[in-house]
Scaffold this motif. Structure first.
Motif, short mmCIF file in Angstrom:
data_model
loop_
_atom_site.label_atom_id
_atom_site.label_comp_id
_atom_site.label_asym_id
_atom_site.label_seq_id
_atom_site.Cartn_x
_atom_site.Cartn_y
_atom_site.Cartn_z
N SER A 22 39.43 51.44 40.86
CA SER A 22 40.74 50.95 40.43
C SER A 22 41.14 49.76 41.31
N VAL A 23 41.44 48.63 40.65
CA VAL A 23 41.77 47.38 41.37
C VAL A 23 43.21 46.98 41.07
N ILE A 80 38.92 49.80 36.46
CA ILE A 80 40.29 49.84 35.93
C ILE A 80 41.07 48.73 36.62
N HIS A 81 41.46 47.74 35.83
CA HIS A 81 42.00 46.49 36.37
C HIS A 81 43.51 46.43 36.15
N PHE A 82 44.26 46.61 37.23
CA PHE A 82 45.72 46.52 37.13
C PHE A 82 46.14 45.12 37.57
N ALA A 101 44.67 46.89 32.37
CA ALA A 101 46.06 47.38 32.27
C ALA A 101 47.06 46.23 32.36
N PHE A 102 46.58 45.02 32.71
CA PHE A 102 47.39 43.80 32.73
C PHE A 102 48.50 43.75 33.78
#
Length: 498
Positions: free
Chosen positions: A425-426, A459-461, A482-483
């Motif tokens: 998760s980033v 998972i790109h936050f 996830a923007f």
């Protein structure tokens, strides 16, 4: 009857800073009384005038910004003979300038909505408009109608609805329409289109070397789309477009050929033209004589002059050089806008209360619509089995504390060495491209190595434009974008996992 100078003064919208010294507030009060300006544009503070509200290193008390702004609006309105048009640049809501107010998704995020995008973007514009209206603001300098075709663009990026001109045209118009529905003024910007530039016009002059045909199929398309549907305000940017002014590298914001001949003449725009901030280096550095830049902007065809540092000299110079007829025409446009937006019926305002429950619900519905798997696919059964068998690992990057997302995942994770699959998760530190969006080299290297040695789900936050620094997307089993790092977006991601 107003004098020529009084009419010209209605075109000026200098900056008002919420967090400022009392001396500066008094100076602005004097400017309102003595020069009789028609408008103010609110910013958080001098340090952040050209930036959005994000981790600023400012040595000032930034508490109670909303209360202070409302108090200042009432104070400045009280000393103005003609009620002031109050403006702000709030592309993703009041939160862009004022802490502890509702923040809405960035344009790039709204551009990723998978269903009924027009409808949802209009709803976001409407809600943003209501927030602004409640806080005493009449005009929002948004949305961006720039087509973000240059991924290295230092200034547009997340502020654009995307790189497809047709989609940008529709969504920018939907956003504009939503604000209009809330009885707030809105404006398409940055004409003729700032999306394919590599220079930040706050710092220098971007030049767009494209033919007229190329411009018409891309940059100009969203503006023409809006003009054809009756858009009433357009902001002109500080960028040179030689194809529109006889090969010259004149900033569009002060080019009569671009504003009067092309935008109003050829494209048929009948509304009000707003200048981008006149203190920006792209233009300010070229006109050392106070008032000259303001005159150039007025003469080019701008009706509302924003963020002028030389109001008095600007009024003086325009008064000497412009005809009565030109002045009357612009003055009438400003007064018509004030009537239309209810400015002339000014009553003192109180601090608004926001419906946070409704805001959270909207954010939830939006997140479910934009959070998506953009590469590969998620095998829910396989992940579930791995988690049960104690073979699922988890790594989180760029967070100072445990994220809400990691709390919501109720798996028993094991050390990376014993895993078959890893969830990475980033949380991208910045939505601006400077220094690889704020991501450190060591962590980026670690993510790339992990993706090549294990089966990983990324998972790109954050801003999807930052994905290019995380390695090849094909190296990951799947990529969820996830923007944003909103809690609602974090929650939406957990719904895609077992």
């Amino acid at each position: 009857m107003l004098s020529k100078k009084q009419k010209i003064a209605q075109c000026f919208s200098p900056a008002a800073f919420v967090h400022d010294t009392e001396e500066n507030h008094q100076e602005l009060e004097r400017l309102i009384q003595e020069e009789e300006i028609g408008s103010l544009t609110f910013f958080h503070s001098r340090h952040s005038a050209a930036a959005n509200f994000e981790s600023r290193a400012e040595v000032l008390d930034v508490s109670g910004t909303l209360e202070k702004m409302v108090q200042l609006i009432n104070r400045f309105q009280a000393v103005s003979k003609v009620p002031l048009l109050i403006c702000i640049d709030a592309e993703y809501g009041l939160a862009m300038r004022i802490e502890n107010t509702p923040q809405y998704p960035f344009a790039i995020t709204l551009g990723a909505l998978q269903q009924d995008a027009d409808k949802w973007v209009e709803e976001v514009g409407f809600r943003m408009g209501l927030d602004l209206k409640g806080a005493g603001i009449h005009l929002n300098f948004a949305p961006c109608a720039d087509v973000n075709t240059n991924p290295n663009n230092p200034v547009i990026g997340y502020r654009s609805f995307g790189n497809d001109a047709e989609k940008v045209a529709q969504l920018a118009f939907a956003s504009y329409s939503g604000m209009k529905k809330a009885r707030i003024g809105a404006c398409l910007k940055h004409f003729p289109g700032h999306g394919d530039t590599a220079v930040d016009s706050h710092l220098g002059l971007p030049v767009l070397h494209k033919s007229l045909e190329e411009l018409e199929s891309e940059e100009l398309l969203p503006f023409q789309y809006g003009i054809d549907r009756g858009v009433e305000l357009i902001m002109v940017g500080h960028l040179a477009v030689p194809a529109l002014c006889g090969g010259k590298e004149t900033p569009a914001s002060i080019s009569r050929e671009i504003i009067t001949d092309f935008l109003k003449g050829k494209m048929g725009f009948k509304g009000l033209v707003v200048s981008d901030a006149l203190n920006m280096k792209a233009v300010a550095n070229h006109f050392p004589e106070p008032g000259e830049l303001e005159w150039r902007a007025f003469h080019a065809g701008n009706d509302l002059l924003c963020f002028s540092d030389h109001v008095k000299e600007g009024i003086q110079k325009i008064s000497l050089k412009a005809s009565e007829e030109e002045v009357d025409m612009v003055f009438q446009k400003i007064m018509d806008l004030k009537k239309q937006l209810g400015v002339l019926d000014y009553m003192p305002i109180s601090v608004p209360k926001f419906d946070w429950k409704a805001h959270h619900q909207l954010q939830k519905e939006l997140a479910r619509n934009y959070v998506s798997v953009i590469s590969g696919k998620i095998d829910i059964d396989k992940l579930s089995d791995l988690a049960k068998a104690g073979k699922l690992g988890f790594r989180e990057y760029f967070t100072s504390q445990k994220s809400r997302f990691s709390e919501m995942l109720d798996y028993e994770f094991v050390g990376i060495d014993q895993t078959e699959n890893v969830l990475i998760s980033v949380f991208v530190p910045s939505h601006k491209p400077l220094n690889k969006f704020g991501m450190g080299e060591a962590e980026l290297e670690e993510i790339k190595n992990l993706s090549q040695s294990k089966s990983c789900i990324l998972i790109h936050f954050g801003n999807p434009l930052a994905l290019k620094y995380l390695g090849e997307l094909n190296d990951f089993e799947a990529v969820i974008c996830a923007f944003q790092n909103f809690e609602e977006a974090q929650e939406a991601v957990t719904n895609l996992l077992p």
